[in-house]
Scaffold this active site. Structure first.
Site, PDB file in Angstrom:
ATOM      1  N   HIS A  94       1.050   2.691  -6.521  1.00 28.17           N
ATOM      2  CA  HIS A  94       2.256   2.195  -7.415  1.00 28.17           C
ATOM      3  C   HIS A  94       1.956   1.313  -8.179  1.00 28.17           C
ATOM      4  O   HIS A  94       1.316   0.209  -7.864  1.00 28.17           O
ATOM      5  CB  HIS A  94       3.164   2.040  -6.149  1.00 28.17           C
ATOM      6  CG  HIS A  94       4.603   1.960  -6.806  1.00 28.17           C
ATOM      7  ND1 HIS A  94       5.109   1.115  -7.737  1.00 28.17           N
ATOM      8  CD2 HIS A  94       5.516   2.523  -6.225  1.00 28.17           C
ATOM      9  CE1 HIS A  94       6.460   1.235  -7.721  1.00 28.17           C
ATOM     10  NE2 HIS A  94       6.787   2.336  -6.916  1.00 28.17           N
ATOM     11  N   TYR A 110       6.961   1.128   3.813  1.00 30.03           N
ATOM     12  CA  TYR A 110       6.770   2.487   3.458  1.00 30.03           C
ATOM     13  C   TYR A 110       8.062   3.255   3.872  1.00 30.03           C
ATOM     14  O   TYR A 110       8.831   2.837   4.865  1.00 30.03           O
ATOM     15  CB  TYR A 110       5.560   3.026   3.690  1.00 30.03           C
ATOM     16  CG  TYR A 110       4.813   3.951   2.770  1.00 30.03           C
ATOM     17  CD1 TYR A 110       4.240   3.256   1.667  1.00 30.03           C
ATOM     18  CD2 TYR A 110       4.983   5.324   2.567  1.00 30.03           C
ATOM     19  CE1 TYR A 110       3.699   4.031   0.603  1.00 30.03           C
ATOM     20  CE2 TYR A 110       4.328   6.144   1.499  1.00 30.03           C
ATOM     21  CZ  TYR A 110       3.994   5.590   0.489  1.00 30.03           C
ATOM     22  OH  TYR A 110       3.184   6.017  -0.648  1.00 30.03           O
ATOM     23  N   GLY A 117       0.236   4.411  -2.936  1.00 27.19           N
ATOM     24  CA  GLY A 117       0.751   5.506  -3.387  1.00 27.19           C
ATOM     25  C   GLY A 117       0.110   6.565  -3.882  1.00 27.19           C
ATOM     26  O   GLY A 117       0.556   7.739  -4.083  1.00 27.19           O
TER      27      GLY A 117
HETATM   28  C1  LCV Z   1      -0.242  -2.554 -11.118  1.00 30.27           C
HETATM   29  C2  LCV Z   1      -2.634  -2.907 -11.080  1.00 30.27           C
HETATM   30  C3  LCV Z   1      -2.794  -2.190 -10.142  1.00 30.27           C
HETATM   31  C4  LCV Z   1      -1.690  -1.697  -9.670  1.00 30.27           C
HETATM   32  N1  LCV Z   1      -0.191  -1.778  -9.851  1.00 30.27           N
HETATM   33  O1  LCV Z   1      -9.854  -3.852 -11.411  1.00 30.27           O
HETATM   34  O2  LCV Z   1       1.365   1.860  -0.630  1.00 30.27           O
HETATM   35  S1  LCV Z   1       2.147   0.932  -1.068  1.00 30.27           S
HETATM   36  O3  LCV Z   1       3.209   0.611  -0.201  1.00 30.27           O
HETATM   37  O4  LCV Z   1       1.153  -0.384  -0.986  1.00 30.27           O
HETATM   38  C5  LCV Z   1       2.601   0.991  -2.603  1.00 30.27           C
HETATM   39  C6  LCV Z   1       3.460   0.016  -3.012  1.00 30.27           C
HETATM   40  C7  LCV Z   1       1.413   0.738  -3.564  1.00 30.27           C
HETATM   41  O5  LCV Z   1       0.760   1.933  -3.912  1.00 30.27           O
HETATM   42  O6  LCV Z   1       1.118  -0.433  -3.778  1.00 30.27           O
HETATM   43  C8  LCV Z   1      -0.065  -0.401  -4.710  1.00 30.27           C
HETATM   44  C9  LCV Z   1      -1.321  -0.430  -3.714  1.00 30.27           C
HETATM   45  N2  LCV Z   1      -2.642  -0.621  -4.451  1.00 30.27           N
HETATM   46  C10 LCV Z   1      -3.662  -1.458  -4.215  1.00 30.27           C
HETATM   47  O7  LCV Z   1      -3.626  -2.159  -3.068  1.00 30.27           O
HETATM   48  C11 LCV Z   1      -4.699  -1.467  -5.037  1.00 30.27           C
HETATM   49  C12 LCV Z   1      -4.558  -2.731  -6.067  1.00 30.27           C
HETATM   50  N3  LCV Z   1      -5.700  -2.616  -7.108  1.00 30.27           N
HETATM   51  C13 LCV Z   1      -6.854  -3.158  -6.687  1.00 30.27           C
HETATM   52  O8  LCV Z   1      -7.250  -3.635  -5.209  1.00 30.27           O
HETATM   53  C14 LCV Z   1      -8.065  -3.219  -7.597  1.00 30.27           C
HETATM   54  O9  LCV Z   1      -7.239  -3.311  -8.938  1.00 30.27           O
HETATM   55  C15 LCV Z   1      -8.727  -2.098  -7.573  1.00 30.27           C
HETATM   56  C16 LCV Z   1     -10.073  -1.966  -6.276  1.00 30.27           C
HETATM   57  C17 LCV Z   1      -8.176  -0.874  -7.711  1.00 30.27           C
HETATM   58  C18 LCV Z   1      -9.673  -2.002  -8.925  1.00 30.27           C
HETATM   59  O10 LCV Z   1     -10.450  -3.349  -8.906  1.00 30.27           O
HETATM   60  P1  LCV Z   1     -10.901  -3.611 -10.344  1.00 30.27           P
HETATM   61  O11 LCV Z   1     -11.745  -5.114 -10.351  1.00 30.27           O
HETATM   62  O12 LCV Z   1     -11.967  -2.679 -11.013  1.00 30.27           O
HETATM   63  P2  LCV Z   1      -8.860  -5.041 -11.501  1.00 30.27           P
HETATM   64  O13 LCV Z   1      -8.345  -5.326 -10.167  1.00 30.27           O
HETATM   65  O14 LCV Z   1      -9.333  -6.289 -12.528  1.00 30.27           O
HETATM   66  O15 LCV Z   1      -7.372  -4.445 -12.294  1.00 30.27           O
HETATM   67  C19 LCV Z   1      -7.629  -4.332 -13.573  1.00 30.27           C
HETATM   68  C20 LCV Z   1      -6.097  -4.188 -14.087  1.00 30.27           C
HETATM   69  O16 LCV Z   1      -5.301  -3.205 -13.253  1.00 30.27           O
HETATM   70  C21 LCV Z   1      -4.215  -3.948 -12.782  1.00 30.27           C
HETATM   71  C22 LCV Z   1      -4.809  -5.133 -12.455  1.00 30.27           C
HETATM   72  O17 LCV Z   1      -3.416  -6.198 -12.262  1.00 30.27           O
HETATM   73  C23 LCV Z   1      -5.479  -5.617 -13.745  1.00 30.27           C
HETATM   74  O18 LCV Z   1      -4.536  -5.907 -14.931  1.00 30.27           O
HETATM   75  P3  LCV Z   1      -4.840  -7.072 -15.771  1.00 30.27           P
HETATM   76  O19 LCV Z   1      -6.178  -6.838 -16.499  1.00 30.27           O
HETATM   77  O20 LCV Z   1      -3.769  -7.062 -16.628  1.00 30.27           O
HETATM   78  O21 LCV Z   1      -5.018  -8.152 -14.839  1.00 30.27           O
HETATM   79  N4  LCV Z   1      -3.791  -3.084 -11.445  1.00 30.27           N
HETATM   80  C24 LCV Z   1      -4.735  -2.740 -10.607  1.00 30.27           C
HETATM   81  N5  LCV Z   1      -4.004  -2.090  -9.497  1.00 30.27           N
HETATM   82  N6  LCV Z   1      -1.611  -0.942  -8.094  1.00 30.27           N
HETATM   83  N7  LCV Z   1      -1.445  -2.964 -11.684  1.00 30.27           N
END
Ligand code: LCV
Length: 259
Positions: free
Chosen positions: A64, A138, A108
Site C-alpha cells: 500500500h 488490517y 498489501g
Molecule cells: C509509499 C514507498 C513505499 C510504500 N509506500 O527503497 O499491510 S499493511 O497494513 O502494512 C499496508 C498498509 C501496507 O501495505 O503498508 C506498506 C507496507 N510496506 C512496507 O512495509 C515496505 C516499505 N518499503 C520498504 O521497506 C523499502 O522501501 C523496500 C525494502 C521495499 C525497498 O527499499 P529501498 O531501499 O530499495 P527505499 O526505501 O529508498 O524506497 C524508495 C522510494 O519508495 C518509497 C520510499 O519512500 C522512497 O521514496 P523517496 O525516494 O521519495 O524517499 N516507498 C517505498 N515503499 N509502501 N512509498
C-alpha cells in the site's frame, strides 16, 4: 513514464508494474491503471493474466502507498480503499491471474499476490505481512485472503512478526505454486499460462468463481463483525497508528506504546 506496462501474447495478458522509483507501491493511480488493464483484458476475453514487475526488479511491490493512508480517525483499509478494489478485481476477474514474482513483496502487495490464483516466484523473492510493523489494523476480508493462502499458524507468524518469509519456505508451505530460477521465470510462467489458456475458459471461469465464493464463505455473525470493526477503530484512532505512519514517513523505527 507509465506506472504499468501492458501487453498481450496469444490470449494471455501481461501487466508489468513499472513504478520502481516508489518500489511499485500500490498507489491509487497505479491501482487505477491495473484495474483499467484488467477491464481491457476482460473485454478482449483473455484467458490468463500475468501480473509482474520489470525484469531484474529488487522489489515486486512495496505494498500500500503509505503516503495515502489516512493519518487517523478513518478506516485505512475501508471498502473503497484502492487496495481493496484491486483485491476484488483480481478475485472476480473471469480468468486465472498468475503472480509472477521477482523481488520482495510487502504488506498489501503480499495480499495482492496471495489473491492471485497462482504464484510463481524466484528463490530471492520474499513475502512479508506488515500491518504490525506500521500499526495498521488490517481488515476482515484481507485476513481471509491470508487465511486462504497459508495455514493459520503461518498467517499468525507472518502477521505478528511482520518479517519476510523466503520463497523457498513459502513453496514448502504451499503458499506459492512454483519456485523457479530467475532465468527460467518468464518461460516457465508463459508455459504455465499457455497450459491454462488451452483449456476451457468457461469451465475455468466458473470454477474460479465457485472457489472464490466458497473460500470467502466464513462464519462471522453481525455482532462479531461489529465487534471487530470497533476493535479496528480503536487501533486506527490510536497514537500508535499515528506513530507508525509518521515513523514510516520519517524513515525511522516506530516506538509503539500500546495506546
Ligand atoms: C509509499 C514507498 C513505499 C510504500 N509506500 O527503497 O499491510 S499493511 O497494513 O502494512 C499496508 C498498509 C501496507 O501495505 O503498508 C506498506 C507496507 N510496506 C512496507 O512495509 C515496505 C516499505 N518499503 C520498504 O521497506 C523499502 O522501501 C523496500 C525494502 C521495499 C525497498 O527499499 P529501498 O531501499 O530499495 P527505499 O526505501 O529508498 O524506497 C524508495 C522510494 O519508495 C518509497 C520510499 O519512500 C522512497 O521514496 P523517496 O525516494 O521519495 O524517499 N516507498 C517505498 N515503499 N509502501 N512509498
Amino acid at each position: 513514464m507509465p506506472l504499468i506496462l501492458t501487453s498481450v501474447e496469444e490470449n494471455i495478458g501481461f501487466i508489468t508494474l513499472n513504478h520502481d522509483e516508489k518500489r511499485n507501491a500500490l498507489s491509487e493511480p497505479l491501482v487505477r491503471d491495473i484495474i483499467g488493464a484488467l477491464a481491457d483484458f476482460r473485454r478482449q476475453q483473455l484467458r490468463v493474466v500475468v501480473l509482474r514487475a520489470r525484469p531484474g526488479a529488487k522489489v515486486w511491490s512495496a505494498g500500500h502507498d503509505v503516503s495515502e493512508l489516512p493519518e487517523s480517525r478513518r478506516d485505512p483499509l475501508g471498502w473503497d480503499d484502492p487496495l481493496r478494489h484491486l483485491i476484488r478485481e483480481i478475485e472476480t476477474f473471469p480468468a486465472p491471474v498468475i503472480a509472477m514474482i521477482e523481488g520482495t513483496v510487502w504488506g498489501g502487495a503480499c495480499e495482492t499476490a496471495f489473491a492471485c490464483d497462482l504464484i510463481v516466484a524466484t528463490p530471492k523473492s520474499t513475502f512479508a505481512v506488515t500491518p504490525a510493523k506500521i500499526g495498521v489494523p488490517y481488515n476482515v476480508s484481507g485476513m481471509v485472503t491470508f487465511m486462504n493462502a497459508a495455514v493459520l499458524r503461518i498467517v499468525k507468524e507472518m502477521a505478528f512478526t511482520a518479517q519476510p518469509i523466503a520463497a523457498e519456505r513459502a513453496e514448502r508451505l504451499g503458499v506459492i505454486n512454483y519456485l523457479v530460477p530467475v532465468a527460467e521465470l518468464e518461460p516457465f510462467t508463459l508455459t504455465l499460462a499457455r497450459q491454462i489458456a488451452a483449456n476451457s475458459p468457461l469451465s475455468i471461469s466458473v470454477m474460479k468463481e465457485q472457489l472464490r465464493i466458497l473460500a470467502g464463505a466464513r462464519p462471522m455473525s453481525p455482532q462479531g463483525f461489529e465487534r471487530v470493526q470497533g476493535l479496528r477503530r480503536i487501533v486506527y484512532d490510536s497514537q500508535d497508528y499515528r506513530e507508525g505512519i509518521q515513523a514510516f514517513k520519517e524513515k525511522r523505527k516506530p516506538v509503539f506504546k500500546g495506546s
